[in-house]
Design a protein around this motif. Structure first.
Motif, PDB file in Angstrom:
ATOM      1  N   ASN A  30       6.129  -8.723 -15.405  1.00 11.41           N
ATOM      2  CA  ASN A  30       6.337  -7.271 -15.376  1.00 11.41           C
ATOM      3  C   ASN A  30       5.504  -6.646 -14.254  1.00 11.41           C
ATOM      4  OD1 ASN A  30       3.859  -7.613 -16.548  1.00 11.41           O
ATOM      5  ND2 ASN A  30       4.253  -6.339 -18.345  1.00 11.41           N
ATOM      6  N   PHE A  31       5.279  -7.411 -13.186  1.00 11.06           N
ATOM      7  CA  PHE A  31       4.494  -6.912 -12.049  1.00 11.06           C
ATOM      8  C   PHE A  31       5.099  -5.636 -11.455  1.00 11.06           C
ATOM      9  CE2 PHE A  31       2.833 -11.413 -10.946  1.00 11.06           C
ATOM     10  CZ  PHE A  31       1.721 -11.219 -11.730  1.00 11.06           C
ATOM     11  N   PHE A  32       6.416  -5.596 -11.320  1.00  6.25           N
ATOM     12  CA  PHE A  32       7.041  -4.437 -10.689  1.00  6.25           C
ATOM     13  C   PHE A  32       6.896  -3.181 -11.537  1.00  6.25           C
ATOM     14  CE2 PHE A  32       9.295  -7.674  -8.151  1.00  6.25           C
ATOM     15  CZ  PHE A  32       9.082  -7.140  -6.898  1.00  6.25           C
ATOM     16  N   GLU A  33       6.723  -3.353 -12.824  1.00  4.55           N
ATOM     17  CA  GLU A  33       6.535  -2.202 -13.706  1.00  4.55           C
ATOM     18  C   GLU A  33       5.206  -1.502 -13.435  1.00  4.55           C
ATOM     19  OE1 GLU A  33       7.076  -3.592 -17.710  1.00  4.55           O
ATOM     20  OE2 GLU A  33       9.018  -4.489 -17.189  1.00  4.55           O
ATOM     21  N   ASP A  34       4.265  -2.218 -12.845  1.00  2.00           N
ATOM     22  CA  ASP A  34       2.949  -1.650 -12.538  1.00  2.00           C
ATOM     23  C   ASP A  34       2.945  -0.853 -11.233  1.00  2.00           C
ATOM     24  OD1 ASP A  34       1.941  -2.797 -14.828  1.00  2.00           O
ATOM     25  OD2 ASP A  34       1.090  -4.524 -13.796  1.00  2.00           O
ATOM     26  N   LEU A  35       4.033  -0.944 -10.458  1.00  2.00           N
ATOM     27  CA  LEU A  35       4.107  -0.216  -9.194  1.00  2.00           C
ATOM     28  C   LEU A  35       4.538   1.222  -9.433  1.00  2.00           C
ATOM     29  CD1 LEU A  35       5.845  -2.653  -6.682  1.00  2.00           C
ATOM     30  CD2 LEU A  35       3.477  -1.948  -6.712  1.00  2.00           C
ATOM     31  N   ASP A  77       0.812  -1.213   0.000  1.00  2.00           N
ATOM     32  CA  ASP A  77       0.000   0.000   0.000  1.00  2.00           C
ATOM     33  C   ASP A  77       0.853   1.273   0.000  1.00  2.00           C
ATOM     34  OD1 ASP A  77      -2.441  -1.204  -0.214  1.00  2.00           O
ATOM     35  OD2 ASP A  77      -2.951  -1.053   1.912  1.00  2.00           O
ATOM     36  N   ARG A  78       2.145   1.119   0.187  1.00  2.00           N
ATOM     37  CA  ARG A  78       3.044   2.272   0.098  1.00  2.00           C
ATOM     38  C   ARG A  78       3.225   2.705  -1.368  1.00  2.00           C
ATOM     39  NH1 ARG A  78       6.198   3.295   4.952  1.00  2.00           N
ATOM     40  NH2 ARG A  78       6.931   5.034   3.715  1.00  2.00           N
ATOM     41  N   PHE A  79       2.715   1.888  -2.276  1.00  2.00           N
ATOM     42  CA  PHE A  79       2.811   2.154  -3.713  1.00  2.00           C
ATOM     43  C   PHE A  79       1.415   2.171  -4.318  1.00  2.00           C
ATOM     44  CE2 PHE A  79       6.584  -0.174  -2.423  1.00  2.00           C
ATOM     45  CZ  PHE A  79       7.603   0.608  -2.922  1.00  2.00           C
ATOM     46  N   SER A  80       1.291   2.832  -5.442  1.00  2.00           N
ATOM     47  CA  SER A  80       0.068   2.737  -6.242  1.00  2.00           C
ATOM     48  C   SER A  80       0.294   1.616  -7.235  1.00  2.00           C
ATOM     49  CB  SER A  80      -0.191   4.044  -6.997  1.00  2.00           C
ATOM     50  OG  SER A  80      -0.448   5.077  -6.090  1.00  2.00           O
ATOM     51  N   TYR A  81      -0.770   0.955  -7.610  1.00  2.00           N
ATOM     52  CA  TYR A  81      -0.664  -0.143  -8.560  1.00  2.00           C
ATOM     53  C   TYR A  81      -1.598   0.135  -9.716  1.00  2.00           C
ATOM     54  CZ  TYR A  81       0.681  -4.879  -9.828  1.00  2.00           C
ATOM     55  OH  TYR A  81       1.241  -5.954 -10.469  1.00  2.00           O
ATOM     56  N   SER A  82      -1.291  -0.429 -10.854  1.00  2.00           N
ATOM     57  CA  SER A  82      -2.148  -0.217 -12.023  1.00  2.00           C
ATOM     58  C   SER A  82      -3.590  -0.602 -11.687  1.00  2.00           C
ATOM     59  CB  SER A  82      -1.647  -1.041 -13.205  1.00  2.00           C
ATOM     60  OG  SER A  82      -1.929  -2.404 -12.992  1.00  2.00           O
ATOM     61  N   ASN A  83      -4.491  -0.190 -12.506  1.00  2.00           N
ATOM     62  CA  ASN A  83      -5.913  -0.438 -12.246  1.00  2.00           C
ATOM     63  C   ASN A  83      -6.339  -1.875 -12.453  1.00  2.00           C
ATOM     64  OD1 ASN A  83      -6.320   2.217 -11.560  1.00  2.00           O
ATOM     65  ND2 ASN A  83      -6.746   2.837 -13.656  1.00  2.00           N
ATOM     66  N   ASN A  84      -5.449  -2.736 -12.880  1.00  2.00           N
ATOM     67  CA  ASN A  84      -5.776  -4.129 -13.129  1.00  2.00           C
ATOM     68  C   ASN A  84      -5.797  -4.896 -11.802  1.00  2.00           C
ATOM     69  OD1 ASN A  84      -5.822  -6.859 -13.833  1.00  2.00           O
ATOM     70  ND2 ASN A  84      -4.824  -6.436 -15.794  1.00  2.00           N
ATOM     71  N   THR A  85      -6.975  -5.130 -11.272  1.00  2.00           N
ATOM     72  CA  THR A  85      -7.147  -5.769  -9.971  1.00  2.00           C
ATOM     73  C   THR A  85      -6.611  -7.196  -9.954  1.00  2.00           C
ATOM     74  OG1 THR A  85      -9.140  -4.446  -9.678  1.00  2.00           O
ATOM     75  CG2 THR A  85      -8.829  -6.252  -8.152  1.00  2.00           C
TER      76      THR A  85
END
Length: 190
Positions: A181-186, A126-134
């Motif tokens: 590429n999960f980290f790219e979404d952070l 939660d310290r990061f925003s994540y892409s809108n893809n739940t």
């Protein structure tokens, strides 16, 4: 009421093998606490490690500064969170191990612990925003949770060092980076 005092007492009792002998009313009397004050923190001893997790999570979140978050990439920060959590728990390892052994055949304990570990990962992420893809976000949370649980298991059985657990966490993070590429979404929150 000092939460630290309660946590320390419970862990010391677990360390010496007295987990089954702990009674809330006796602890409240011994620590000069109000009646039912422990039940306000956790309803039953089986929930103690969940309470302890939240306490450790606050320490871990506080150990990573905003500068660290801004200057490093998200994978390094998440890896630091996981490693710091194990470091903070290090002095309580014997007590934690004894509590886990006490509840070894209790499925409710494992469900509580899994839910607690999942919440820890969500708090860190939660310290990061994540892409809108739940769906991708949930898959990422599960992958980090899996790495943490593997690291925790390794840490629990290591003597006087965290090197094996840290290497496992490092390898797991690198694998996620390499194969997804999960980290790219952070995105770092401002």
């Amino acid at each position: 009421m000092s939460k630290n005092k309660i946590i320390d007492y419970f862990l010391k009792e677990a360390e010496i093998g007295n987990w089954d002998k702990i009674k809330f009313f006796e602890v409240e009397k011994k620590l000069n606490l109000k009646k039912n004050s422990i039940k306000k923190l956790f309803a039953d001893k089986i929930y103690f490690l969940d309470h302890y997790d939240r306490y450790i999570d606050k320490l871990v979140i506080g150990s990573v500064s905003s500068n660290d978050i801004n200057e490093n990439n998200p994978s390094d920060i998440i890896q630091e969170y996981l490693m710091n959590k194990l470091d903070y728990m290090n002095e309580d390892k014997l007590g934690i191990s004894n509590i886990i052994n006490f509840y070894f055949n209790n499925p409710k304990f494992y469900l509580i612990s899994l839910k607690s570990s999942k919440l820890s990962i969500q708090i860190f992420l939660d310290r990061f925003s994540y892409s809108n893809n739940t769906i991708r976000k949930k898959l990422f949370e599960k992958a980090i949770l899996f790495i943490y649980l593997l690291g925790f298991k390794k840490w629990l059985y290591e003597n006087n060092t965290n090197n094996g657990a840290f290497a496992l966490i490092d390898k797991g993070i690198k694998r996620i980076k390499k194969s997804t590429n999960f980290f790219e979404d952070l995105i770092k929150k401002d």
